[in-house]
Structures are given as structure tokens and as C-alpha cells.
Design a protein around this motif. Sequence first.
Motif, PDB file in Angstrom:
ATOM      1  N   ARG A  19       0.852  -1.184   0.000  1.00 18.43           N
ATOM      2  CA  ARG A  19       0.000   0.000   0.000  1.00 18.43           C
ATOM      3  C   ARG A  19       0.886   1.231   0.000  1.00 18.43           C
ATOM      4  N   VAL A  20       0.433   2.223  -0.754  1.00 19.26           N
ATOM      5  CA  VAL A  20       1.209   3.454  -0.882  1.00 19.26           C
ATOM      6  C   VAL A  20       0.295   4.622  -0.541  1.00 19.26           C
ATOM      7  N   LEU A  21       0.795   5.508   0.293  1.00 15.92           N
ATOM      8  CA  LEU A  21       0.057   6.725   0.624  1.00 15.92           C
ATOM      9  C   LEU A  21       0.621   7.841  -0.237  1.00 15.92           C
ATOM     10  N   GLU A  22      -0.224   8.368  -1.105  1.00  7.97           N
ATOM     11  CA  GLU A  22       0.206   9.451  -1.988  1.00  7.97           C
ATOM     12  C   GLU A  22      -0.460  10.746  -1.554  1.00  7.97           C
ATOM     13  N   ILE A  23       0.289  11.804  -1.620  1.00 10.11           N
ATOM     14  CA  ILE A  23      -0.232  13.130  -1.282  1.00 10.11           C
ATOM     15  C   ILE A  23      -0.245  13.962  -2.550  1.00 10.11           C
ATOM     16  N   ASN A  24      -1.402  14.530  -2.846  1.00 10.13           N
ATOM     17  CA  ASN A  24      -1.549  15.369  -4.026  1.00 10.13           C
ATOM     18  C   ASN A  24      -1.170  16.800  -3.638  1.00 10.13           C
ATOM     19  N   PRO A  25      -0.007  17.283  -4.065  1.00 12.30           N
ATOM     20  CA  PRO A  25       0.433  18.631  -3.665  1.00 12.30           C
ATOM     21  C   PRO A  25      -0.421  19.753  -4.262  1.00 12.30           C
ATOM     22  N   ARG A  26      -1.277  19.430  -5.218  1.00  8.11           N
ATOM     23  CA  ARG A  26      -2.137  20.450  -5.830  1.00  8.11           C
ATOM     24  C   ARG A  26      -3.513  20.528  -5.162  1.00  8.11           C
ATOM     25  N   HIS A  27      -3.786  19.642  -4.193  1.00  8.29           N
ATOM     26  CA  HIS A  27      -5.080  19.653  -3.509  1.00  8.29           C
ATOM     27  C   HIS A  27      -5.160  20.908  -2.643  1.00  8.29           C
ATOM     28  N   GLN A  48      -2.419  19.226  14.190  1.00 10.12           N
ATOM     29  CA  GLN A  48      -3.578  18.374  14.480  1.00 10.12           C
ATOM     30  C   GLN A  48      -4.322  18.030  13.189  1.00 10.12           C
ATOM     31  N   THR A  49      -4.517  19.013  12.329  1.00 14.79           N
ATOM     32  CA  THR A  49      -5.209  18.773  11.057  1.00 14.79           C
ATOM     33  C   THR A  49      -4.424  17.809  10.182  1.00 14.79           C
ATOM     34  N   ALA A  50      -3.127  17.990  10.117  1.00 14.99           N
ATOM     35  CA  ALA A  50      -2.291  17.096   9.310  1.00 14.99           C
ATOM     36  C   ALA A  50      -2.338  15.668   9.845  1.00 14.99           C
ATOM     37  N   HIS A  51      -2.288  15.531  11.164  1.00 17.38           N
ATOM     38  CA  HIS A  51      -2.349  14.195  11.769  1.00 17.38           C
ATOM     39  C   HIS A  51      -3.706  13.548  11.503  1.00 17.38           C
ATOM     40  N   LEU A  52      -4.761  14.326  11.614  1.00 17.33           N
ATOM     41  CA  LEU A  52      -6.109  13.818  11.354  1.00 17.33           C
ATOM     42  C   LEU A  52      -6.251  13.360   9.904  1.00 17.33           C
ATOM     43  N   MET A  53      -5.709  14.136   8.985  1.00 18.92           N
ATOM     44  CA  MET A  53      -5.763  13.752   7.570  1.00 18.92           C
ATOM     45  C   MET A  53      -4.963  12.473   7.324  1.00 18.92           C
ATOM     46  N   TYR A  54      -3.826  12.349   7.982  1.00 20.14           N
ATOM     47  CA  TYR A  54      -2.999  11.155   7.845  1.00 20.14           C
ATOM     48  C   TYR A  54      -3.751   9.920   8.345  1.00 20.14           C
ATOM     49  N   GLN A  55      -4.372  10.024   9.537  1.00 21.08           N
ATOM     50  CA  GLN A  55      -5.124   8.900  10.081  1.00 21.08           C
ATOM     51  C   GLN A  55      -6.301   8.535   9.182  1.00 21.08           C
ATOM     52  N   THR A  56      -6.973   9.540   8.641  1.00 19.35           N
ATOM     53  CA  THR A  56      -8.099   9.290   7.743  1.00 19.35           C
ATOM     54  C   THR A  56      -7.628   8.572   6.487  1.00 19.35           C
ATOM     55  N   ALA A  57      -6.503   9.004   5.931  1.00 13.47           N
ATOM     56  CA  ALA A  57      -5.957   8.366   4.731  1.00 13.47           C
ATOM     57  C   ALA A  57      -5.579   6.913   5.014  1.00 13.47           C
ATOM     58  N   LEU A  58      -5.030   6.650   6.203  1.00 13.40           N
ATOM     59  CA  LEU A  58      -4.698   5.270   6.564  1.00 13.40           C
ATOM     60  C   LEU A  58      -5.948   4.404   6.590  1.00 13.40           C
ATOM     61  N   MET A  59      -6.990   4.907   7.232  1.00 12.07           N
ATOM     62  CA  MET A  59      -8.238   4.145   7.313  1.00 12.07           C
ATOM     63  C   MET A  59      -8.819   3.925   5.929  1.00 12.07           C
ATOM     64  N   GLU A  60      -8.793   4.950   5.122  1.00 10.75           N
ATOM     65  CA  GLU A  60      -9.347   4.874   3.776  1.00 10.75           C
ATOM     66  C   GLU A  60      -8.589   3.851   2.927  1.00 10.75           C
ATOM     67  N   SER A  61      -7.316   3.666   3.214  1.00 12.17           N
ATOM     68  CA  SER A  61      -6.486   2.727   2.471  1.00 12.17           C
ATOM     69  C   SER A  61      -6.605   1.303   2.998  1.00 12.17           C
ATOM     70  N   GLY A  62      -7.372   1.103   4.065  1.00 12.66           N
ATOM     71  CA  GLY A  62      -7.577  -0.234   4.595  1.00 12.66           C
ATOM     72  C   GLY A  62      -6.714  -0.603   5.776  1.00 12.66           C
TER      73      GLY A  62
END
Length: 122
Positions: A19-27, A48-62
Amino acid sequence: MQSQTLSDASKQAYMRGKRVLEINPRHPIIKELRERVVKDPEDASVKQTAHLMYQTALMESGFMLTDPKDFASRIYDSVKSSLDISPDAVVEEEEEVEEVEPEAEMKESAKDAEDSELKDEL
């Protein structure tokens, strides 16, 4: 391979896709976070926002979160912040109300109805 007699689950890990976590720098969110980090690298709300986004992305990725309570707490803090509620706000205690049994309540309403009918007849 799993059904073989001497199969070992740990040796089969190489067969699973990584699994790869990709960040879209244009978002827009990522762009705004970057701007805020440049302005103030120690801003706790940005972290806090960055950490929350990271945790959400992890969950979304399974992936499973190691601390789901921490994630829920961050969600609540984010909602409080967006609604301008103090982070120190506490939940009010619920007032104790004496519950009336439904059967007794029905008897009371039937009695009230009979009383009003008698008054109408008189």
C-alpha cells in the motif's frame, strides 16, 4: 501457496501488494496546510489537522489504526473548532426525571378523558 502443507503466512507477505500513501500537492487542503506551516511551523492546529488527515488516509487505504480513540478525539476536537466551541467545554449532566410507567400514564389519560366527558354532559 496457502494450502500447501508447510506454508508459512509470514513468508507470503511478499505476494501481497504494498500500500502506498500518496499526497496530491495540488489539492487545496494540502496547499493551505503547507502555507500555514511556512507561516508558523509550531501551529498546533495545523499539526492536528495534518495528523487527522494522515489517520483518515490510513483508514481509507484499509489500514487499522493503532489508537481509534485518539482518532475519534481528534475528530471531536476538529468539530468543536469549526463550530467555535471551547476545547474545554464539558458535557452537561442530565437531569434526573422520574419516569412514569406507560400503563399508569394511559390510565391517567383515560381518567382525564372520562372526567372531561362527564363535565361536558353536566
